[in-house]
Design an enzyme around this catalytic site. Structure first.
Site, PDB file in Angstrom:
ATOM      1  N   ARG A  53      38.638  46.562  43.227  1.00  0.00           N
ATOM      2  CA  ARG A  53      39.428  47.169  42.156  1.00  0.00           C
ATOM      3  C   ARG A  53      39.075  48.642  42.020  1.00  0.00           C
ATOM      4  O   ARG A  53      39.950  49.483  41.819  1.00  0.00           O
ATOM      5  CB  ARG A  53      39.191  46.408  40.847  1.00  0.00           C
ATOM      6  CG  ARG A  53      40.206  46.707  39.788  1.00  0.00           C
ATOM      7  CD  ARG A  53      40.138  45.696  38.662  1.00  0.00           C
ATOM      8  NE  ARG A  53      38.842  45.711  37.983  1.00  0.00           N
ATOM      9  CZ  ARG A  53      38.497  44.841  37.023  1.00  0.00           C
ATOM     10  NH1 ARG A  53      39.330  43.891  36.648  1.00  0.00           N
ATOM     11  NH2 ARG A  53      37.318  44.915  36.448  1.00  0.00           N
ATOM     12  N   LYS A  84      41.491  50.968  36.566  1.00  0.00           N
ATOM     13  CA  LYS A  84      40.470  51.075  35.514  1.00  0.00           C
ATOM     14  C   LYS A  84      40.036  52.534  35.381  1.00  0.00           C
ATOM     15  O   LYS A  84      38.944  52.926  35.791  1.00  0.00           O
ATOM     16  CB  LYS A  84      39.294  50.149  35.833  1.00  0.00           C
ATOM     17  CG  LYS A  84      38.751  49.467  34.573  1.00  0.00           C
ATOM     18  CD  LYS A  84      37.896  48.283  34.904  1.00  0.00           C
ATOM     19  CE  LYS A  84      37.167  47.807  33.668  1.00  0.00           C
ATOM     20  NZ  LYS A  84      38.008  47.010  32.748  1.00  0.00           N
ATOM     21  N   GLU A 120      49.125  43.466  27.590  1.00  0.00           N
ATOM     22  CA  GLU A 120      47.747  43.027  27.367  1.00  0.00           C
ATOM     23  C   GLU A 120      47.192  43.724  26.133  1.00  0.00           C
ATOM     24  O   GLU A 120      47.947  44.359  25.394  1.00  0.00           O
ATOM     25  CB  GLU A 120      46.893  43.289  28.614  1.00  0.00           C
ATOM     26  CG  GLU A 120      46.800  44.751  29.026  1.00  0.00           C
ATOM     27  CD  GLU A 120      45.787  44.980  30.149  1.00  0.00           C
ATOM     28  OE1 GLU A 120      44.709  44.372  30.128  1.00  0.00           O
ATOM     29  OE2 GLU A 120      46.095  45.794  31.042  1.00  0.00           O
TER      30      GLU A 120
HETATM   31  C1  LIG Z   1      38.439  45.732  32.394  1.00  0.00           C
HETATM   32  C2  LIG Z   1      39.715  45.380  31.762  1.00  0.00           C
HETATM   33  C3  LIG Z   1      40.125  44.037  31.586  1.00  0.00           C
HETATM   34  C4  LIG Z   1      39.253  42.860  31.900  1.00  0.00           C
HETATM   35  O1  LIG Z   1      38.944  42.740  33.248  1.00  0.00           O
HETATM   36  P1  LIG Z   1      37.738  41.831  33.745  1.00  0.00           P
HETATM   37  O2  LIG Z   1      37.678  42.099  35.196  1.00  0.00           O
HETATM   38  O3  LIG Z   1      38.086  40.428  33.448  1.00  0.00           O
HETATM   39  O4  LIG Z   1      36.529  42.267  32.992  1.00  0.00           O
HETATM   40  C5  LIG Z   1      41.382  43.807  31.054  1.00  0.00           C
HETATM   41  N1  LIG Z   1      42.191  44.828  30.679  1.00  0.00           N
HETATM   42  C6  LIG Z   1      41.810  46.111  30.816  1.00  0.00           C
HETATM   43  C7  LIG Z   1      42.751  47.175  30.381  1.00  0.00           C
HETATM   44  C8  LIG Z   1      40.577  46.435  31.358  1.00  0.00           C
HETATM   45  O5  LIG Z   1      40.221  47.706  31.483  1.00  0.00           O
END
Ligand SMILES: *Cc1c(COP(=O)(O)O)cnc(C)c1O
Length: 341
Positions: A82, A184, A220
């Site tokens: 990622r 991210k 989300e």
């Molecule tokens: C990090 C993150 C998540 C959760 O991801 P995980 O890999 O399960 O920790 C969900 N949404 C956003 C916007 C994120 O930055």
């Protein structure tokens, strides 16, 4: 190895300096070997690209102690992948996948005294991140970068059981179509701060963001993906190009299908149909699943049948199975548990 004298059960989610962190610099088109250092400070130009144009990204995962006493991480290869995708979208150099996993392992090993013991509910949170470090004033990507990994012990997410939360439909958007919602990047969080502070002031725990183009579909929250359970026990998660692909959510969908034998669907989820779901949860590394009890759409309340006292039954099964896999009580799929020592 002697553990630090920390009151594990009462740790919160805050930063605590640990002994060592990993640092690698990208200069003249190549990453150096990297070192573990005790220096917890960063010294960069006042004009560094990260400070002017927010060229920075991060990852988050946890190390913890399994029942048989091993220190492990959960699917760190997916964090590496990622971050690779994030780096490419931000015109940053990729920190190679194997090196990412190795840097995480080295940092955890060097801070093993801070990895909470089995059964404490606490974990060692790991934060890999990268930023453009040289001076950039005309808008362009940096030429030099720093990749770092630090760790900090964090307490049990749910103290005294997981209480369902109340969320609101946000009037703000998190991510644009064809934007950066799927990576991210720190910038996604900077622009979410006003929305979350506003939600908290109004008494809500979290925001539910809708798709920016039509504001009819569920995306989300600021930092967690949604899963829903239908009244006939199907596990549904929203599909969109502007959702961050949560590793927890992807793992839970596998658990639902392969361990619990449930039907799973990744598809567009309309706000209109949310009132018909039986259960709702937020998925992310920190909590695994936070149950949602109520969703408020401009004064109109959607109360999930699972209620405000406990996790819904399917959510609970998902939670127990995934945490069981993580802690070593339930056999994990190949490659999910990365043993550090
Ligand atoms: C990090 C993150 C998540 C959760 O991801 P995980 O890999 O399960 O920790 C969900 N949404 C956003 C916007 C994120 O930055």
């Amino acid at each position: 190895m002697e553990k630090k004298a920390i009151d594990w059960a009462n740790l919160g989610f805050g930063y605590m300096k640990t002994d060592k962190r990993f640092v690698s610099n990208y200069v003249n088109g190549a990453w150096d070997d990297g070192i573990l250092t005790e220096d917890d400070t960063v010294t960069i130009s006042e004009c560094a690209c990260v400070l002017q144009y927010a060229q920075t990204c991060f990852e988050g995962l946890k190390a913890y102690t399994t029942e048989d006493g091993h220190i492990v991480t959960f699917r760190p290869d997916l964090n590496a992948e990622r971050m690779e995708n994030t780096a490419k979208r931000l015109e940053m150099p990729v920190f190679p996948k194997e090196r990412f996993v190795d840097a995480v392992s080295q940092t955890v090993k060097a801070n093993a005294a801070y990895v909470p013991p089995y059964g404490s509910g606490a974990t060692l949170y790991i934060r890999p991140y990268m930023f453009g470090s040289n001076a950039v004033i005309g808008v362009k990507p940096a030429e030099e970068y720093q990749f770092r990994v630090f760790t900090t012990p964090v307490g049990p997410y749910f103290k005294g059981g997981a209480k369902p939360i109340t969320i609101k439909i946000s009037d703000f958007d998190r991510a644009a179509p064809h934007g950066t919602g799927h990576i991210k990047a720190g910038l996604n969080y900077a622009m979410s701060l006003h929305a979350i502070v506003t939600a908290h002031k109004e008494g809500y725990d979290e925001n539910m963001y809708l798709d920016a183009a039509t504001r009819t579909k569920v995306e989300e929250t600021g930092g967690a993906n949604f899963i829903f359970v239908t009244k006939d026990n199907k596990v549904v998660t929203p599909k969109s190009n502007s959702i961050l692909p949560s590793i927890t959510r992807r793992s839970l969908m596998t658990v639902a299908k392969d361990y619990l034998g449930l039907e799973v669907e990744e598809r567009e989820v309309y706000l209109e149909e949310v009132k018909d779901f039986a259960e709702c949860g937020l998925c992310g590394t920190a909590a695994v699943i936070s149950p949602v009890g109520k969703i408020v759409d401009h004064g109109k309340e959607i109360c999930l049948p699972s209620g405000m006292n406990e996790m819904g039954p399917i959510t609970k099964k998902l939670y127990d199975t995934l945490t069981g896999i993580q802690m070593g009580h339930i056999e994990a799929p190949e490659g999910w548990i990365h043993v550090i020592e």
